[in-house]
Design an enzyme around this catalytic site. Structure first.
Site, mmCIF file in Angstrom:
data_model
loop_
_atom_site.group_PDB
_atom_site.id
_atom_site.type_symbol
_atom_site.label_atom_id
_atom_site.label_comp_id
_atom_site.label_asym_id
_atom_site.label_seq_id
_atom_site.Cartn_x
_atom_site.Cartn_y
_atom_site.Cartn_z
ATOM 1 N N SER A 53 19.215 -28.430 2.450
ATOM 2 C CA SER A 53 19.542 -29.743 1.949
ATOM 3 C C SER A 53 21.022 -29.925 1.585
ATOM 4 C CB SER A 53 18.709 -30.034 0.695
ATOM 5 O OG SER A 53 19.045 -29.132 -0.340
ATOM 6 N N LYS A 97 27.712 -31.012 -4.951
ATOM 7 C CA LYS A 97 26.504 -31.559 -4.341
ATOM 8 C C LYS A 97 25.965 -32.629 -5.292
ATOM 9 C CE LYS A 97 21.947 -30.135 -2.518
ATOM 10 N NZ LYS A 97 21.062 -28.983 -2.207
ATOM 11 N N SER A 129 18.516 -23.839 1.301
ATOM 12 C CA SER A 129 19.356 -25.037 1.315
ATOM 13 C C SER A 129 20.855 -24.794 1.179
ATOM 14 C CB SER A 129 18.913 -26.004 0.212
ATOM 15 O OG SER A 129 17.790 -26.724 0.622
#
Lengths: 485, 95, 483
Positions: free
Chosen positions: A155, A76, A179
């Site tokens: 997210s 990420k 997330s």
């Protein structure tokens, strides 16, 4: 090869059937070919990956391999990667190349894994749909066949979409209010948010320090376990990291579930949940009963206050955490600032997106003179009540199960007009971060052709048990192996 | 709970974020909605509840006083917007 | 109208740790800009603080030295404001639960009285970097080497009533932290910085007036001047019927001016909240006991010992014992010199004057206590005159030679104490000055006679090429001239 799990790829590499260079090239080609549809990567590091793959092949040849040596994966874009641009989904960090590694990044490097690039995300991890990325929204691989561009959740939407679309077998992620679990659920993959303090936060760009936790997204529970084996552990550079032994999370995957006590929090089976969603979750629970588990209803009476508490605590912490982005030492700086105030206010107005600014302002307001007690202190007290709910529940049961989200993936743009509608997306996941306990989302069926996630919540440091429960479920179901068309 | 335009402007200055009039109007609505959501907290009985700052009841570890860092100015300033003679440059600061 | 002056101090004390409070970067002074500012100090994204144990040890030692309670569970808060020298956009500090609780310090006043100044608390925090305002094409340059240097901020109660008391307290505190070895005490480098809170109230009134804060005074002299200046400013306003604005002021010592930095209305809303990157710090009994056992001799104890061991008076002992480096210098001189009183005079006289003149600290002195002790030996045994001693001191200071005896030899400063030779010189000089001899002998007033005696000393010193022992010359003259 792109359908194989981390565990399988590791075996293929070990047997010499394929080299890491070949494998890496295959995945890079696939990303190049397919990711135009999803936009799940912000940065693809092809050259670096191939060079790392060559080193990995040498390591294997020399007999110095870990299960990860030469296995491709992605980070990420919130984890700092030495020499590789780390944007956190923000214009503010569009050109930010850190000269240091996050501890998680260093751990994967140490294990010999091959990072293919950095995945897309909501800006500064603030969002539940990945529509808040400066680098464009991510499209959920599921639903495209119906002609709809749906959100992957957020997210960590880029990581979940990339794993779902078989662009990488695994990707790191972070979870502040859901997330990891929410995008995993919406993309039909498996994700784990560990206990707060289990994975180092050093070099993981902070959103809300007391809630943020790094974790894993892959297709199977077993692959999540392999990832956590690399990520978990004490880090002297993170004061909130816990010095506690890390088990081999793969060692207990095959423990039988007989006698496992499951609690169903009644507050999570409310009218916020569509009957179709509820049916999928209940079916999954039935599978567990078949595996020998017992089920009872429990209560988390303060869970309904979780979103309210979260939207004080997280923005308050974020408002301070994001003050360092001031256009002075790194990151975006506005053109021709006329004075210092102009430098600050314009760099931050232009460098941050709408949702990030909204949360900074809410957090600033909640901490400002006259409101601190009513908002921040009150939220911290409610936080303790919520934690107490979980502590009480785990006196009765081993794990809690619930839906991960109230509904499946929604269509892009559907919830962008009102931030609060979007916040309610995390209604089942947020309390877990406030309490700091670990939780997973496991694929558990489909509604209208879209994946549904089962959330499994455990007591502090019970990651091994969660992975075991998820793995056993995946031995008798194949939801996690379904591939989006 | 409503939030006034004045409050928003004040908070924006504290947070060093420029907002124009149009944005203030949008924020008035959005922040108002968020604060309505947050106001649910008022319903909770939190008398005699200790605030919780951290999920785990741990105490701080302390580090030995030993130099572990070396000079990396070049690497750090390579990514800086403006430097000169090893200093970060900002518009003239008047105390 | 008569006014009471009320003064409270906030003192920033830089701790002499090797590394910063939250990172392993060096705190050494004087490095090239930003070479000691690393990822954590620069607030690079994702970086996290880990506190330095030594900073806590030093803070605890300080707490014990000022008779304070130690907070067993202290917490760090974030104080939010934007400034280029504050990389994180917040200062990590302590508000609700500072490490050092209420305590006190007793100060000696020139009147001979002792006054107790209460300490409200002292907390640990990080220092900011430095903004350099010289011209970078109209820009300001920022050096973050100092960012993250550990500080304790000591906050007193408003217990002082004039500049003299405030300075006496400041000096006492300086003596305490330098004796503890927790601060180098070098004020010119900003190791100790004072903020002074001042208010005035009608004499005898119980209600405190509105106060102002004058920030960042970095010498005792400036502090004294700034207080005098601010008291006068407030008095002028009040006597003209005006009101004092609560504000922060900046004092310019070179021009003896002050101006407003910001008023209370403009004051920042700092939005303090507990730092979520740090956990509560627990200090246990063994940590405190260890700190207690490591406490060195403090100024009060040292003063008592100087009076006892060296026979110094209260004033001299207090002055020498107050500063640990000066005390050590004196002790070296006294031990070598064997005449503590003489050593004390030289340390407080010639030596201190010279340091002041050259704006040097004791640590920067080119001569050692032992060298001064050697000089004291030669003064005490009459080898050299006091005029000669000054010449030796000069030579030592300028580094001409580091041996007192070698300098005496090289410069021919040894006094002639052979009475035979001196008598011959006196006879010769008197023979050449018959008128003056007669005058002297006809003078009845002993005071005038004594003065006239001086008239013979010049020619005598000349005759002896400056090496005659003036004391002996005097004795011989008196004898020869007849009473």
């Amino acid at each position: 090869m792109h359908n194989k799990s981390v565990a399988e790829l590791s075996r293929e590499l070990e047997s010499g059937k394929i080299s890491s260079v070949e494998l890496t090239q295959q995945f890079l080609d696939r990303i190049k070919r397919e990711d135009g549809k999803y936009n799940s990567f912000i940065t693809v590091t092809g050259e670096q990956a191939l060079s790392d793959a060559r080193v990995a092949d040498e390591q294997r040849a020399a007999g110095n391999a870990t299960p990860w040596t030469g296995v491709p994966f992605a980070h990420k874009d919130i984890f700092c990667t030495n020499g590789v641009r780390t944007t956190c989904g923000s214009k503010m960090l569009e050109n930010f190349v850190p000269p240091y590694d996050a501890t998680v990044t260093a751990n994967f490097r140490q294990a010999g894994a091959v990072c293919l690039g950095k995945t897309n995300m909501d800006e500064f991890a603030m969002g539940s749909s990945n529509e808040n990325s400066y680098f464009g929204a991510v499209t959920n691989p599921w639903g495209l066949s119906q002609g709809n561009k749906r959100v992957p959740g957020g997210s960590s939407g880029g990581s979940a979409a990339a794993v779902s679309a078989r662009l990488v077998p695994a990707a790191t992620a972070t979870d502040t209010g859901g997330s990891i679990r929410q995008p995993a659920a919406l993309c039909g993959v498996t994700g784990l948010k560990p206990t707060y303090g289990r994975v180092s936060r050093y070099g993981m760009i902070a959103f809300a320090s007391s809630l943020d936790q790094g974790g894993t997204i892959a297709r199977s529970a077993e692959d999540n376990a392999l990832m956590l084996n690399v990520m978990a552990g004490f880090d002297a550079k993170d004061s909130t990291s816990i010095n506690r032994e890390v088990p081999d999370y793969t060692a207990t995957l095959n423990e039988p579930l007989k006698g496992l006590k499951i609690g169903l929090p009644k507050e999570y089976f409310s009218d916020q949940l569509s009957p179709a969603m509820e049916q999928q979750v209940r079916n999954a629970v039935n599978e567990y009963e078949k595996l020998g588990a017992t089920v009872k209803e429990v209560s988390l009476p303060n869970a309904k206050l979780a979103i309210a508490a979260y939207y004080v605590i997280a923005p308050a912490e974020a408002s301070a955490n994001l003050s360092r982005f001031d256009g002075v030492r790194y990151g975006y700086r506005c053109e021709d600032p006329k004075d210092l105030m102009d430098l600050y206010t314009r760099s931050r107005a232009e460098g941050f997106g709408t949702e990030v600014k909204r949360r900074i302002l809410v957090g600033t307001y909640a901490l400002s003179a006259g409101y601190f007690d009513a908002y921040y202190l009150k939220a911290q007290k409610v936080r303790r009540l919520i934690q107490q709910d979980f502590i009480n529940a785990f006196k009765e049961v081993d794990v809690l199960m619930s839906p991960t989200t109230p509904s499946p993936a929604f269509i892009q743009g559907e919830k962008t007009s009102d931030p609060v509608t979007m916040y309610l997306e995390d209604v089942f996941t947020i309390a877990i971060n406030l309490a700091g306990v670990p939780a997973m989302s496991v694929p558990a069926g489909f509604v209208d052709g879209l994946p549904v996630g089962l959330q499994i919540i455990g007591d502090y440091f019970s990651e091994a048990r969660l992975l075991n429960a998820a793995h056993q479920f995946q031995q008798v179901t194949d939801w996690h192996q379904r591939e989006p068309q | 709970m409503t939030i006034s335009r004045d409050d928003i402007e004040k908070v924006a200055v504290l947070a060093r974020i420029r907002v124009d009039d149009e944005q203030v109007s949008a924020l008035e609505k959005d922040l108002g909605n968020i604060l309505d959501l947050v106001d649910q907290l008022g319903a909770a009985d939190t008398d005699s509840v200790e605030p919780m700052a951290h999920p785990l009841d741990a105490v701080q570890r302390l580090r030995a006083d030993e130099v572990t860092e070396t000079n990396q100015r070049e690497a750090f300033q390579a990514i800086a917007p403006a430097t000169e003679n090893g200093l970060y440059l900002v518009p003239r600061v008047i105390e | 109208m008569q006014w009471d002056i009320v003064i409270g101090l906030e003192i920033h004390v830089q701790l002499a740790t090797k590394t910063k409070i939250f990172s392993g970067s060096s705190t050494a002074y004087g490095a090239e800009p930003n070479t000691q500012a690393n990822a954590v100090d620069l607030a690079m994204p994702g970086t996290l603080p880990v506190p330095n144990e030594q900073a806590f040890r030093y803070a605890v030692m300080f707490g014990l030295a000022v008779n304070a309670e130690i907070e067993r569970r202290s917490v760090f808060e974030r104080k939010n404001y934007f400034y280029p020298d504050l990389p994180k956009g917040y200062q990590t500090t302590q508000l609700e639960r500072p490490i050092v609780g209420p305590g006190y310090v007793d100060i000696d006043l020139p009147s001979g009285e002792t006054k107790r100044v209460r300490i409200h608390h002292a907390h640990l925090e990080e220092d900011a970097g430095k903004s350099l305002h010289e011209d970078f094409h109209g820009m300001t340059g920022v050096d973050l080497n100092r960012a993250g240097t550990p500080l304790i901020e000591v906050v007193t109660e408003p217990d002082m009533n004039n500049a003299e008391e405030a300075v006496a307290f400041a000096k006492k505190l300086h003596g305490i932290v330098t004796s503890l070895g927790i601060c180098d005490g070098d004020m010119s480098q900003g190791s100790m910085r004072f903020d002074v809170n001042i208010s005035l109230k009608p004499k005898g009134s119980d209600t405190l007036g509105t106060r102002t804060e004058t920030k960042n005074l970095n010498s005792f002299r400036f502090m004294e001047q700034a207080i005098a200046h601010e008291v006068e400013r407030q008095m002028d306003i009040l006597e003209d019927g005006g009101t004092i604005v609560q504000e922060t002021r900046l004092y310019n010592g070179d021009r003896d001016e002050s101006r407003s930095m910001r008023t209370k209305e403009e004051a920042n809303d700092y939005r303090y909240f507990p730092c979520p990157d740090l956990l509560p710090v627990e200090i246990d009994d063994s940590f405190i006991e260890e700190a207690r056992n490591s406490l060195p001799e403090l100024p009060d104890a040292r003063k008592a010992r100087f009076m006892d061991q060296y026979g110094l008076n209260d004033y001299d002992a207090g002055l020498l014992a107050g500063d640990s480096r000066l005390a050590a210098f004196f002790e070296a001189a006294a031990k070598r010199g064997k005449d503590a009183k003489l050593a004390s005079n030289w340390v407080q006289g010639e030596f201190s004057a010279r340091l002041n003149a050259e704006e040097k600290t004791v640590a920067e002195s080119p001569i050692s206590g032992a060298q001064l002790g050697d000089l004291v030996v030669r003064i005490a045994d009459n080898t050299i005159s006091s005029a000669g001693a000054k010449k030796v001191f000069e030579a030592l200071w300028s580094g001409e030679n580091d041996s007192v005896d070698a300098i005496i030899d090289a410069k021919g400063l040894k006094q002639v104490s052979d009475t035979g030779a001196l008598e011959a010189m006196v006879d010769e000089v008197l023979a050449g000055m018959p008128d003056q001899v007669t005058q002297y002998q006809n003078e009845e007033d002993p005071k005038k006679r004594k003065k006239m005696l001086g008239g013979f000393m010049g020619p005598l010193m000349k005759a002896s090429k400056g090496q005659g022992n003036p004391k002996l010359f005097n004795e011989i003259l008196v004898r020869k001239l007849g009473g």
